[in-house]
Every structure is written in C-alpha cells, then in structure tokens.
Design a protein around this motif. Structure first.
Motif, PDB file in Angstrom:
ATOM      1  N   UNK A 223      -7.502   6.648  -6.396  1.00 64.51           N
ATOM      2  CA  UNK A 223      -6.507   5.577  -6.372  1.00 64.51           C
ATOM      3  C   UNK A 223      -5.371   5.898  -5.410  1.00 64.51           C
ATOM      4  N   UNK A 224      -4.948   7.174  -5.369  1.00 65.19           N
ATOM      5  CA  UNK A 224      -3.878   7.566  -4.446  1.00 65.19           C
ATOM      6  C   UNK A 224      -4.343   7.464  -3.001  1.00 65.19           C
ATOM      7  N   UNK A 225      -5.566   7.915  -2.729  1.00 65.10           N
ATOM      8  CA  UNK A 225      -6.123   7.793  -1.375  1.00 65.10           C
ATOM      9  C   UNK A 225      -6.209   6.327  -0.973  1.00 65.10           C
ATOM     10  N   UNK A 226      -6.683   5.509  -1.884  1.00 60.92           N
ATOM     11  CA  UNK A 226      -6.838   4.083  -1.584  1.00 60.92           C
ATOM     12  C   UNK A 226      -5.506   3.436  -1.232  1.00 60.92           C
ATOM     13  N   UNK A 227      -4.451   3.774  -1.973  1.00 56.22           N
ATOM     14  CA  UNK A 227      -3.132   3.206  -1.686  1.00 56.22           C
ATOM     15  C   UNK A 227      -2.663   3.598  -0.281  1.00 56.22           C
ATOM     16  N   UNK A 228      -2.955   4.829   0.104  1.00 55.94           N
ATOM     17  CA  UNK A 228      -2.587   5.265   1.452  1.00 55.94           C
ATOM     18  C   UNK A 228      -3.342   4.488   2.518  1.00 55.94           C
ATOM     19  N   UNK A 229      -4.626   4.274   2.275  1.00 59.19           N
ATOM     20  CA  UNK A 229      -5.435   3.508   3.233  1.00 59.19           C
ATOM     21  C   UNK A 229      -4.929   2.075   3.330  1.00 59.19           C
ATOM     22  N   UNK A 230      -4.627   1.479   2.197  1.00 51.94           N
ATOM     23  CA  UNK A 230      -4.116   0.096   2.199  1.00 51.94           C
ATOM     24  C   UNK A 230      -2.769  -0.012   2.911  1.00 51.94           C
ATOM     25  N   UNK A 231      -2.033   1.112   2.972  1.00 54.87           N
ATOM     26  CA  UNK A 231      -0.737   1.132   3.654  1.00 54.87           C
ATOM     27  C   UNK A 231      -0.866   1.483   5.131  1.00 54.87           C
ATOM     28  N   UNK A 232      -2.082   1.402   5.658  1.00 56.15           N
ATOM     29  CA  UNK A 232      -2.354   1.579   7.091  1.00 56.15           C
ATOM     30  C   UNK A 232      -2.182   3.019   7.564  1.00 56.15           C
ATOM     31  N   UNK A 233      -2.380   3.987   6.653  1.00 52.85           N
ATOM     32  CA  UNK A 233      -2.173   5.388   7.020  1.00 52.85           C
ATOM     33  C   UNK A 233      -3.337   5.957   7.817  1.00 52.85           C
ATOM     34  N   UNK A 234      -4.558   5.522   7.501  1.00 47.00           N
ATOM     35  CA  UNK A 234      -5.706   6.068   8.208  1.00 47.00           C
ATOM     36  C   UNK A 234      -7.014   5.653   7.583  1.00 47.00           C
ATOM     37  N   UNK A 235      -8.061   6.471   7.840  1.00 46.56           N
ATOM     38  CA  UNK A 235      -9.424   6.211   7.377  1.00 46.56           C
ATOM     39  C   UNK A 235      -9.748   7.160   6.234  1.00 46.56           C
TER      40      UNK A 235
END
Length: 298
Positions: A223-235
């Motif tokens: 869930x934490x990784x997903x939030x980062x991805x949704x925030x345009x952080x990376x792949x």
C-alpha cells in the motif's frame, strides 16, 4: 478458581485498563477492578501495579498471563471440538495477515462473513513481520510466497502475478519503456525484501531477462509503494491483487504487459497456514472456507 475472572484478567492485561475492558463488556469499571482484586486474593499475589493514571502488570502478572492465556485458548478449543463440531460456529478466530492484504483484500469482504456467521469474532492482526503461529496462538496465518515451515498445514488461497506499474503523469513526462532494460533509465520503487530489491525478472515465451536494479526507494508494504507510484514518484512492481482496481480505472498503467514480471521468483502464491491439529475448530474451518470462496483476483 473462577475461569471468568481469569478471562477478565487476560482482557485487562491486554488493554492495560479497567475502564476500557468495562466499556467493552458493558459493565461498571468497579466490577472489573473487584474481579481482579478477587483473583489476586486467591493467588496471594499482586498482578498489577495501580496508580491514578496507569495500570502496569507486575512480573508475577506477566508470568501468569503467559501461562493462563494458552490454557484458556485450549479450553475454548476443547469446548469447540466437543460441543460445536456439527453446529453453528462461534467464538474468536485469531488471524494474521500482511497489512496491505488485510486492508485491500480482507476488509472489504468481511461483512459477508459476519452476515453468515454472526456468532464468530475475528481478531485480525495486520503486520508485515512474520509471526510465530504456534507461540503467538494464531488460528490462521495468511502467508505470501515460499513457505518455510513444513510442520504447518498449508492450503493455497490464490496465485499471484506481479505487474510493473506507474502513474499516467509519470509516464507522460518520462522516457518510453519498450523493452525490459529501458526501466534502468527510470526511478524504481521496490519492496525492501531481498527477493525484490536487487533484480527484476522478465519472461516472454522462451525469453528470460534478468535486470539488476538499484531502487531509489524501498518500503515494506504494498500500500505504501502504491501511494508513492500514484504520486508520480516512479515505477514499481506490485501484486495484481493490490492494483487491479487502479488498473481498471487507469489510475495506474501496466508497463510491458506482454511480459511476465517478478522479483527473483515467478512462483508466487498466497497461502492459508494453520497449526497441524487433528481437529480443526469449526469457527476456523468456516473462515478458511469463506476465504477460499470469496478471495479472488479478476
């Protein structure tokens, strides 16, 4: 010795409060306090140190808790086996699962379980640290990936496929990804575990490519990784059960969808694991069967 008072002691020990236990049981705090005092009188030992603001177990209280909790659990199990093998399930089922799986997959389907089994209570412990099922008195553990403890009974819940994902905004401003090695030009986010944070493997037909990676960010929960991805952080490489809704709504985009992608191991499943008991309590069997029938990744 009054078993009700021992069960009350276990509740107070866990809550560290007379008032919260009284509220849970809908009784006066003074009645809880008197019951614990009565137990202490029987044992001729102080189980808690009391101040106006805190309730702290003594060393004797700590020792007593670790002995009696297991005994009470065994008594409840014996009761279930004798009286409830062929009747409506009831009682508490203690379950452990990863934080993200509990939030994303389990929580949304529990209403149907309680509608069907109104007398069963679930103690769902969400943690990304793998607990000891026996020592911590769990009825059921939901485990990811390869299983290490062959002494336990294991039943496959679902197969898991991993998906390489990014947000539309990130992809719009970044270099195109047309082949696996192109990911090296991008910011990568990974699980912190060694099976994910050193290499990603790509497979198509008979072709296998292993790409060593150096993530800019590692985390322990999907869930934490997903939030980062949704925030345009990376792949990131995430399990299908975690991102299926976001892929459907285009909140996340699947990258290289014609490739099968994994960390070090393509063989990924989620398992229901429980102690190897001759008699599985009806309440636990009911929850296992419910999960097998209702947990699906579409």
């Amino acid at each position: 010795m009054n078993l009700d008072n021992i069960q009350l002691f276990i509740l107070v020990y866990k809550a560290k409060s007379f008032a919260s236990v009284a509220k849970e049981l809908n009784v006066a705090p003074s009645s809880v306090s008197r019951a614990i005092a009565g137990l202490e009188e029987q044992l001729q030992a102080r189980l808690f140190q009391r101040t106006t603001r805190t309730l702290t177990p003594t060393q004797l209280g700590e020792n007593y808790f670790h002995r009696v909790e297991a005994l009470i659990d065994e008594l409840e199990l014996a009761r279930d086996e004798v009286f409830n093998q062929n009747s409506e399930p009831f009682g508490k089922v203690k379950v452990t699962a990863s934080t993200s799986f509990g939030q994303k997959v389990l929580s949304p389907i529990l209403n149907g379980f309680f509608d069907r089994y109104p007398k069963v209570r679930l103690d769902l412990v969400l943690s990304d640290t793998q607990v000891n099922v026996i020592d911590d008195r769990f009825d059921l553990a939901i485990r990811h990936g390869a299983l290490r403890d062959s002494s336990m009974v294991a039943k496959k819940l679902i197969d898991v496929n991993y998906v390489l994902v990014a947000s539309p905004n990130y992809l719009a401003r970044s270099a195109k990804i047309e082949k696996p090695r192109d990911i090296l030009a991008h910011r990568l986010i990974s699980f912190a575990y060694s099976s994910f944070n050193t290499e990603w493997n790509f497979k198509k037909d008979e072709l296998l490519e292993t790409i060593p990676i150096e993530p800019i960010l590692t985390m322990t929960t999907a869930s934490a990784i997903q939030k980062s991805v949704e925030s345009d952080t990376g792949i990131a490489l995430l399990p299908d059960w975690a991102v299926k809704d976001e892929l459907r709504t285009k909140k996340l985009i699947s990258i290289l969808p014609s490739w099968k992608v994994a960390g070090k191991d393509f063989d990924a499943s989620i398992w229901l694991v429980y102690p190897s008991r001759r008699f599985l309590p009806v309440k636990t069997r009911a929850f296992i069967d419910y999960l097998l029938n209702n947990v699906k990744v579409v």
